[in-house]
Design an enzyme around this catalytic site. Sequence first.
Site, PDB file in Angstrom:
ATOM      1  N   LYS A  48      49.110   1.928  22.076  1.00 56.12           N
ATOM      2  CA  LYS A  48      49.393   1.651  20.843  1.00 56.12           C
ATOM      3  C   LYS A  48      50.312   2.489  20.010  1.00 56.12           C
ATOM      4  O   LYS A  48      49.905   3.534  20.151  1.00 56.12           O
ATOM      5  CB  LYS A  48      48.277   0.877  20.010  1.00 56.12           C
ATOM      6  CG  LYS A  48      47.475   1.653  19.636  1.00 56.12           C
ATOM      7  CD  LYS A  48      47.628   2.185  18.202  1.00 56.12           C
ATOM      8  CE  LYS A  48      46.724   3.282  17.893  1.00 56.12           C
ATOM      9  NZ  LYS A  48      46.897   4.286  16.811  1.00 56.12           N
TER      10      LYS A  48
ATOM     11  N   ASP B  68      39.998   1.279  17.171  1.00 61.39           N
ATOM     12  CA  ASP B  68      41.039   0.594  17.636  1.00 61.39           C
ATOM     13  C   ASP B  68      40.836  -0.348  18.857  1.00 61.39           C
ATOM     14  O   ASP B  68      41.491  -0.919  19.612  1.00 61.39           O
ATOM     15  CB  ASP B  68      42.126   1.850  18.228  1.00 61.39           C
ATOM     16  CG  ASP B  68      42.813   2.498  17.167  1.00 61.39           C
ATOM     17  OD1 ASP B  68      42.740   1.966  16.113  1.00 61.39           O
ATOM     18  OD2 ASP B  68      43.255   3.662  17.579  1.00 61.39           O
TER      19      ASP B  68
HETATM   20  O1  C5P Z   1      36.957   4.779  14.824  1.00 65.80           O
HETATM   21  P1  C5P Z   1      37.091   5.962  15.385  1.00 65.80           P
HETATM   22  O2  C5P Z   1      36.044   6.673  16.331  1.00 65.80           O
HETATM   23  O3  C5P Z   1      38.536   5.743  16.102  1.00 65.80           O
HETATM   24  O4  C5P Z   1      37.339   6.841  14.365  1.00 65.80           O
HETATM   25  C1  C5P Z   1      37.607   8.322  14.476  1.00 65.80           C
HETATM   26  C2  C5P Z   1      37.371   9.024  13.175  1.00 65.80           C
HETATM   27  O5  C5P Z   1      38.659   8.871  12.469  1.00 65.80           O
HETATM   28  C3  C5P Z   1      36.154   8.471  12.348  1.00 65.80           C
HETATM   29  O6  C5P Z   1      34.975   9.177  12.553  1.00 65.80           O
HETATM   30  C4  C5P Z   1      36.688   8.917  10.977  1.00 65.80           C
HETATM   31  O7  C5P Z   1      36.378  10.144  10.598  1.00 65.80           O
HETATM   32  C5  C5P Z   1      38.108   8.627  11.001  1.00 65.80           C
HETATM   33  N1  C5P Z   1      38.512   7.183  10.695  1.00 65.80           N
HETATM   34  C6  C5P Z   1      38.680   6.800   9.376  1.00 65.80           C
HETATM   35  N2  C5P Z   1      38.816   5.599   8.981  1.00 65.80           N
HETATM   36  C7  C5P Z   1      39.082   4.708   9.911  1.00 65.80           C
HETATM   37  C8  C5P Z   1      39.137   4.928  11.398  1.00 65.80           C
HETATM   38  C9  C5P Z   1      38.738   6.249  11.676  1.00 65.80           C
HETATM   39  O8  C5P Z   1      38.380   7.480   8.563  1.00 65.80           O
HETATM   40  N3  C5P Z   1      39.592   3.294   9.333  1.00 65.80           N
END
Ligand code: C5P
Length: 394
Positions: free
Chosen positions: A15, A198
């Site tokens: 994406k 995602d």
């Molecule tokens: O959800 P995901 O595992 O992709 O997120 C990885 C990291 O990115 C999270 O641990 C966080 O530190 C950050 N993040 C965030 N806010 C979001 C998505 C991700 O702070 N909406």
Amino acid sequence: MMASMKYVKALAPGKVNLALRVGASRADGFHPLDTVFEALDIYEELEAWADPSGAITLEYDLAGFGADLPVDESNLAIRAAQALRERFVENGMRTATDKGNAADCSDKSCSAGYSCGEGDISGECISRKDEMGSDSPVSLSAACFGAHMKILKRIPIAGGMAGGSADAAAALVALNSLWELGLDRAELAEIGADLGSDVPFILMGEIARGRSRGEDLVPLSSQCPHGFVMLINPEGLSTPAVFKEYDRLAAKRALLAGDNDTRGRGSSLLRDQAKNAEMAKVSAPNSTAELCAALTKAQEVRDIAPYMGNDLEEPAFSLRPDLREIAQKIRELQRRDTNMGAGVILSGSGPTIAVLCEPHETQSVAAQLQLHFPKLTMLCACGPAQGAGVCSEW
Ligand code: C5P
């Protein structure tokens, strides 16, 4: 009852975020987002074979990416498989009981054709969908939910294109099919949201507005296809590090605003007020409403380019000044030459930089950009593309 599947192949797209607006970090450490996701036709390919031992294992074909990826419990595809198995084993009796046909199955001989050995978690009576879509109870031990997965990697690693989430999404759809669980998209998305922000979008695909952490999705329609040249950087960037830098820069801006407002006046009250006002500015993400409206009308990519924007660019560029230089140079080239694409944006948390152009222009734009950035790899892509799905099984 249908014959049990032993092999499934699934695809899951990468994406780009056409817009990524970020608010101040929440109590759970995540940041509220208002984003527009677009799925691209660069697909991870995941093959899965049933493993009668009950083990869940993974290997990669890294297709020239060079880096090594962990295949242990830190891997999102492994975690997806485990979450799916846990969820289903926990709820395994539900459907059968609802249908009034729960049976006390202690038979260790699995009706999927496996012979479950020592160490079975339990002998469960669960139900699976038959050809007509109705539930048919089968005797299956939890240990029979085993699989070996192999992922052909096509989405850059740590590139801001949701490669890890695509692996998780591909594992969810593949194993849902391999294990004949019959979970629907909403149930898979619910499991996926716990694995990564995602993942629900990668399951959905096409183009969608995402709020909350990015998992709260509303599909959008787009009048025209979009071409992209993705400039792949050999050095990845950590998403948490970029969000942390976003917080640091926001706090610094707030501090500076306070200082400027009270310079020479010496009032800590005024300073605090200015600081709070600055923090309030980022407490909710900016809206992507204008981009969403433009997408419904746009006849060509130039109609949406002015509404693209990524609040993670500043923090990513602060950590990686080389990325700022690349983006600036492309913007300069686009100002001088209309054949160099209509817009440029950091993809997600980077370091991939996405150049928006008409789909028929991708090859020529990529060739020209390659001359300017010989050390970067150019990947041509188009969107919106389909979400994760099974493409073959037997
Ligand atoms: O959800 P995901 O595992 O992709 O997120 C990885 C990291 O990115 C999270 O641990 C966080 O530190 C950050 N993040 C965030 N806010 C979001 C998505 C991700 O702070 N909406």
